[in-house]
Design an enzyme around this catalytic site. Structure first.
Site, mmCIF file in Angstrom:
data_model
loop_
_atom_site.group_PDB
_atom_site.id
_atom_site.type_symbol
_atom_site.label_atom_id
_atom_site.label_comp_id
_atom_site.label_asym_id
_atom_site.label_seq_id
_atom_site.Cartn_x
_atom_site.Cartn_y
_atom_site.Cartn_z
ATOM 1 N N ASP A 30 0.857 -1.185 0.000
ATOM 2 C CA ASP A 30 0.000 0.000 0.000
ATOM 3 C C ASP A 30 0.898 1.241 0.000
ATOM 4 O OD1 ASP A 30 -1.666 2.224 1.187
ATOM 5 O OD2 ASP A 30 -3.174 0.634 1.164
ATOM 6 N N HIS A 46 -11.109 -6.765 -13.588
ATOM 7 C CA HIS A 46 -11.888 -5.798 -12.824
ATOM 8 C C HIS A 46 -13.147 -6.436 -12.232
ATOM 9 C CE1 HIS A 46 -13.105 -1.805 -11.551
ATOM 10 N NE2 HIS A 46 -14.330 -2.217 -11.806
ATOM 11 N N ASN A 87 -12.973 -3.727 2.342
ATOM 12 C CA ASN A 87 -13.977 -2.666 2.443
ATOM 13 C C ASN A 87 -14.895 -2.758 1.233
ATOM 14 O OD1 ASN A 87 -12.696 -1.598 4.773
ATOM 15 N ND2 ASN A 87 -11.225 -0.548 3.475
ATOM 16 N N HIS A 98 -12.436 -1.116 -7.103
ATOM 17 C CA HIS A 98 -11.892 -2.363 -7.648
ATOM 18 C C HIS A 98 -11.674 -3.235 -6.422
ATOM 19 C CE1 HIS A 98 -9.168 -4.460 -10.741
ATOM 20 N NE2 HIS A 98 -9.014 -5.178 -9.636
ATOM 21 N N HIS A 100 -10.434 -5.281 -3.539
ATOM 22 C CA HIS A 100 -9.085 -5.461 -3.017
ATOM 23 C C HIS A 100 -9.152 -5.846 -1.550
ATOM 24 C CE1 HIS A 100 -10.112 -1.209 -2.398
ATOM 25 N NE2 HIS A 100 -9.249 -1.184 -1.384
#
Length: 117
Positions: A30, A46, A87, A98, A100
């Site tokens: 990140d 995607h 999330n 997208h 994750h």
């Protein structure tokens, strides 16, 4: 998707500090880590969010993303445990549209899962 940040990272248009890559999944550090270990794991294809997963064809990549979590956490400095966070949508504070998974950890405990209301 042309304007999706993570799609652009997955296809190499935007650089990332990769820790894992295969034909379907990419994992990278990140850029604004919340913990000493903070990785993102994404499907290269995607998928907007968990709320949009309706196809059985999505199940294998989602399972592989979760199955990689322990190995990636351990290899990147969190061998004694970690947390996986996905999330979803506005209520879940999903910032990039997208799918994750955040893998967070480090030498110290992550802390409480949720703030009590």
């Amino acid at each position: 998707m042309d304007n999706c940040l993570f799609c652009r990272i997955a296809c190499g248009q935007i650089p990332a500090r990769k820790v894992y890559e295969d034909t379907e999944i990419l994992a990278f550090h990140d850029i604004n880590p919340a913990r000493p270990v903070h990785l993102l794991v994404i499907p290269k294809r995607h998928i907007t969010s968990l709320a949009t997963v309706v196809e059985e064809t999505d199940v294998p990549v989602l399972g592989r993303m979760l199955a990689l979590a322990s190995r990636l956490a351990s290899e990147n400095g969190s061998p004694d445990g970690f947390r996986v966070i996905i999330n979803t949508g506005r209520i879940g504070h999903q910032e990039v549209q997208h799918l994750h998974a955040h893998i967070v950890g480090g030498p110290d405990p992550v802390g409480p899962m949720l703030k009590r209301v």
